[in-house]
Design a protein around this motif. Structure first.
Motif, short mmCIF file in Angstrom:
data_model
loop_
_atom_site.label_atom_id
_atom_site.label_comp_id
_atom_site.label_asym_id
_atom_site.label_seq_id
_atom_site.Cartn_x
_atom_site.Cartn_y
_atom_site.Cartn_z
N LEU A 150 0.84 -1.20 0.00
CA LEU A 150 0.00 0.00 0.00
C LEU A 150 0.87 1.25 0.00
CD1 LEU A 150 -2.80 1.33 0.30
CD2 LEU A 150 -2.45 1.26 2.74
N VAL A 151 1.93 1.21 0.82
CA VAL A 151 2.84 2.36 0.89
C VAL A 151 3.42 2.65 -0.49
CG1 VAL A 151 5.04 3.13 1.82
CG2 VAL A 151 3.41 2.04 3.32
N VAL A 179 0.83 4.20 -2.77
CA VAL A 179 0.48 5.57 -2.41
C VAL A 179 1.63 6.52 -2.72
CG1 VAL A 179 -0.05 7.09 -0.48
CG2 VAL A 179 -1.20 4.92 -0.68
N GLY A 190 8.36 5.37 6.88
CA GLY A 190 7.12 5.88 7.49
C GLY A 190 7.02 7.39 7.36
N LEU A 191 8.13 8.08 7.61
CA LEU A 191 8.09 9.54 7.52
C LEU A 191 7.87 9.98 6.08
CD1 LEU A 191 10.89 10.61 10.01
CD2 LEU A 191 8.43 10.90 10.25
N PHE A 249 6.34 8.33 3.80
CA PHE A 249 4.94 8.01 3.49
C PHE A 249 4.02 9.09 4.06
CE2 PHE A 249 1.03 5.76 4.85
CZ PHE A 249 0.57 5.41 3.60
N LEU A 250 4.27 9.47 5.32
CA LEU A 250 3.46 10.51 5.96
C LEU A 250 3.54 11.81 5.19
CD1 LEU A 250 3.81 10.34 9.82
CD2 LEU A 250 1.77 10.20 8.44
N VAL A 258 1.51 11.52 1.98
CA VAL A 258 0.06 11.55 2.20
C VAL A 258 -0.38 12.95 2.64
CG1 VAL A 258 -1.80 10.61 3.58
CG2 VAL A 258 0.00 9.13 2.81
N PHE A 259 0.49 13.59 3.40
CA PHE A 259 0.14 14.92 3.92
C PHE A 259 0.12 15.96 2.81
CE2 PHE A 259 -0.38 17.51 7.60
CZ PHE A 259 -0.70 16.59 8.57
N PHE A 260 1.17 15.97 2.00
CA PHE A 260 1.31 17.08 1.07
C PHE A 260 0.81 16.75 -0.33
CE2 PHE A 260 4.57 17.78 4.34
CZ PHE A 260 4.01 18.93 4.85
N PRO A 270 -1.66 13.85 -1.69
CA PRO A 270 -2.39 12.60 -1.50
C PRO A 270 -2.37 11.69 -2.72
CG PRO A 270 -3.72 14.48 -0.87
CD PRO A 270 -2.51 15.02 -1.51
N ARG A 281 -7.77 9.25 3.29
CA ARG A 281 -6.52 9.91 3.58
C ARG A 281 -6.20 9.81 5.07
NH1 ARG A 281 -5.62 16.04 2.33
NH2 ARG A 281 -3.41 16.20 2.82
N ILE A 337 3.50 3.11 11.55
CA ILE A 337 4.84 2.66 11.15
C ILE A 337 5.89 3.45 11.91
CG2 ILE A 337 6.48 2.49 9.23
CD1 ILE A 337 4.15 2.21 7.34
N VAL A 338 5.71 4.77 11.93
CA VAL A 338 6.70 5.62 12.59
C VAL A 338 6.75 5.34 14.09
CG1 VAL A 338 7.23 8.01 13.19
CG2 VAL A 338 6.57 7.44 10.87
#
Lengths: 355, 337
Positions: free
Chosen positions: A270-271, A274, A317-318, A320-321, A324-326, A328, B132, B142-143
């Protein structure tokens, strides 16, 4: 008369053929040629570990992108489907665990593995389509977890914790397919097949209907489409792609075990999708390449900044975050926005209508 | 209840019969033929007790999850990480101060603060975008998992209960008869598990009362039904959101302490409990507290019975329940369609 009539028609056909040839954008040619001549200058490690692995993960992710992007169903079960196909190849074909492996020839084992994977994908799909949106994620995640625990505890068929090793591709045409160059072309070929078939289906009536179902299921139902049948068929097709990827993945590492299709890998798929972007089929491959590059080289980078190499997950993870944050819709979304930005006329359009 | 009975008479009879058989199995002295078929009563009773207490733990985790989902439509896949964080906090508080009870409020407050930060800085920014939000929670989990692995290492931590709670207690349930004297043998069971189970029942009842009998509960229920309408009536919905998120996260923290006492705190437990609460909530029905209680009980019992009577396929039993519920009642046992 006939002669007179046939000439413009054939001319038109000629023109259309030339058109078809010229319509392929230059980017495609560049990528295609670069990929084809890659073995001339890339090292064995790059070919096998970086590109081979990227193509495989990209394919499995592509099946998720097909479901998520065109069908609006984010399914976390694709890695389990891939794992099941890998298991089936090990069970029906040859492996080092001779008590379980049936040792059937490849032309029976591989199609059978794909069929089993497709049946599994279809069954899970028909369960998952009973729900919508975020529920689908939860249910497919639960199925993926059940698959992981089941394969870990079942020794009769799945050989429990250790799984199968020594699962090798058949020596077709006298080529050892686990050598880096043949394996590179093998994965490239199947990745290309998967990519173009997804591209084709997305423009075929079935794919268009599927996108209609994604956008407005009630309207499609009112138009006479069987909404659930389209969704289940999408699951079946996605399972075929994921299954092919799973078989290649099993050959790449010559083994399959519950960890291959655990919860971590399922989320990684999924990561990847995305990060790359779920709007077009190329996204998963871009995501997979980034993921593999990170996974392969993050240790060096992390060590050079003074962190231990185990913090790879943190990096992923970071990243990915942040995506998704900036953005999508992944890197593809960034690319699209940049293209829009470049095409914008600074005098007429000041971009106020865009977000 | 009466409604259900009049609509499904056959099912009511079947459910009543099953409950009656179950109660008989718990209280009666087993005849020898039964013991020959399914084993000793002690094993059975232990499975029942373990299942029910495990269900209590699952309920603590899943009720926060289902509350957050019900109100905010936010599938918080980082819920397992909050659970694990609570476990670590509880371990360090309990082992450094020596007060086991102190671990609960500290874990509740700290994890609730983490929840408040998540709600204010992350989820508020993407309200109404279910997918989202879910993806973000995956990223967070994960983090967080890696940060916790970094901070606490891969070791197993066990939170030890205080001395007045350790050791077994006599219960009123007969497991058998002594052959020599004819005395009844009663089941012995760890005190701490019973106490924790009772505490989770109290928490569950309190939650039900708050939701159904107070003004705040009324607001939350109204928010579950129609968020926009509630905010249109002038309720400060953002405050309600933050409060519910904090409470749900805090519950996960408490559950972490409980889990650390029952079992252990270790990397990987986050995923396990996330999955357990997913299954519980899918079975019970999303957003329903009673559903979470029922689902937790069912899943806890299924897991324990599975591991006692058919160990290889224990997980599959849990999964089977989920599939059956999905096939016949996609909205969950207590969910509203």
């Amino acid at each position: 008369m006939a002669l007179v009539e046939s000439t413009p028609a054939s001319k038109e056909r000629d023109a259309r053929q030339r058109d078809w040839f010229e319509r392929i954008p230059a980017g495609y040619w560049v990528v295609c040629i670069a990929l084809l001549i890659m073995p001339a200058f890339a090292s064995d490690f790059t070919l096998y570990q970086v590109f081979g692995w990227s193509f495989i993960l990209g394919m499995i992710s592509l099946s998720l992108m097909f479901l998520g992007g065109y069908g609006g169903m984010v399914s976390l079960v694709q890695m389990s489907v891939a794992g099941l196909a890998g298991y089936m190849v090990a069970i029906f074909g040859d492996s080092a665990i001779t008590d379980i492996s049936l040792g059937w020839p490849w032309y029976i084992a591989i199609p059978l593995a794909l069929i089993v994977a497709m049946i599994f994908g279809t069954i899970v799909g028909s369960l998952a389509v009973r729900t919508e949106g975020i529920y689908t994620i939860m249910i497919t995640l639960a199925v993926a977890a059940a698959f992981f625990y089941f394969t870990r505890q079942n020794y009769a068929v799945f050989n429990g914790f250790s799984g199968f090793n020594g699962v090798l591709p058949p020596n077709l045409f006298g080529v050892d397919w686990r050598q880096s160059v043949p394996f590179y072309y093998l994965t490239l070929f199947w990745a290309a097949v998967a990519y173009f078939s997804v591209l084709y289906i997305s423009r075929a009536p079935f794919g268009l209907a599927l996108q209609g179902v994604r956008d407005n299921p009630r309207r499609m139902a009112a138009l006479g489409y069987n909404v659930n049948a389209h969704r289940i068929a999408a699951y079946a097709f996605a399972a075929l792609i994921a299954g092919t990827g799973g078989i290649l993945l099993t050959w790449q590492s010559a083994q399959i075990s519950p960890g291959t299709a655990g919860i971590g890998p399922a989320i990684d798929i999924l990561v990847i999708a995305v990060i790359g972007g779920m709007s077009r089929p190329i996204g998963p491959f871009i995501g997979a390449l980034i993921y593999v590059l990170l996974k392969t080289f993050a240790i060096d980078v992390l060590l050079s900044v003074g962190l231990s190499g185990e913090r790879f997950q943190l990096l992923i993870g970071l990243g990915f975050l942040a995506i998704v944050f900036f953005s999508p819709d992944g890197l593809l979304g960034l690319w699209d926005r940049w293209q829009d930005y470049r095409k914008r006329d600074p005098l007429l359009d000041r971009g106020e209508d865009r977000l | 209840m009466r409604d259900f009975a009049s609509r499904h008479p056959v099912w009511t009879v079947i459910i009543l019969l099953a409950v009656a058989v179950f109660i008989w199995l718990i209280f009666a002295q087993w005849p020898k033929e039964l013991v020959d078929v399914i084993g000793r009563k002690k094993v059975f009773l232990n499975a029942v007790f373990n299942g029910i207490t495990l269900g209590g733990l699952y309920f603590l985790v899943a009720s926060g999850f289902t509350l957050i989902f019900g109100l905010m439509r936010n599938v918080n896949l980082a819920h397992g990480s909050l659970y694990l964080l609570g476990g670590y906090i509880g371990y360090f508080v309990a082992s450094s101060t020596g007060f086991w009870l102190l671990a609960f409020p500290v874990a509740f407050v700290l994890v609730a603060i983490v929840g408040i930060f998540m709600q204010i800085f992350i989820f508020r920014r993407m309200e109404g975008q279910d997918l989202r939000q879910t993806l973000v929670t995956i990223g967070i989990s994960i983090v967080m998992a890696d940060l916790m692995l970094w901070g606490f290492g891969g070791d197993f931590y066990n939170i030890s209960p205080p001395s007045w709670l350790s050791g077994p207690m006599e219960t009123l349930f007969v497991t058998g008869v002594k052959r020599s004297s004819g005395e009844l043998i009663y089941l012995k069971y760890p005190v701490v598990r019973v106490v924790i189970f009772l505490a989770s029942v109290v928490i569950g009842v309190a939650m039900w009362l708050i939701l159904n009998r107070t003004q705040i509960g009324m607001m939350i229920r109204a928010g579950v039904d129609d968020r926009d309408m509630l905010s249109a009536t002038g309720a400060r919905i953002q405050l309600v959101f933050v409060g519910v998120f904090a409470f749900g996260a805090g519950l996960a923290g408490i559950a972490g302490v409980v889990g650390g006492t029952f079992q252990s705190v270790a990397p990987g437990e986050d995923i396990r409990f996330l999955l357990a609460s997913l299954v519980v909530v899918i079975v019970g029905g999303m957003g329903s507290i009673t559903g979470a209680a029922l689902g937790a009980l069912l899943i806890g019992l299924a897991e324990q019975f599975g591991s006692v009577y058919f160990p290889t396929y224990a997980v599959v039993l849990t999964f089977l329940i989920m599939v059956l519920v999905l096939a016949f009642r996609p909205q969950g046992l207590m969910g509203r369609s």
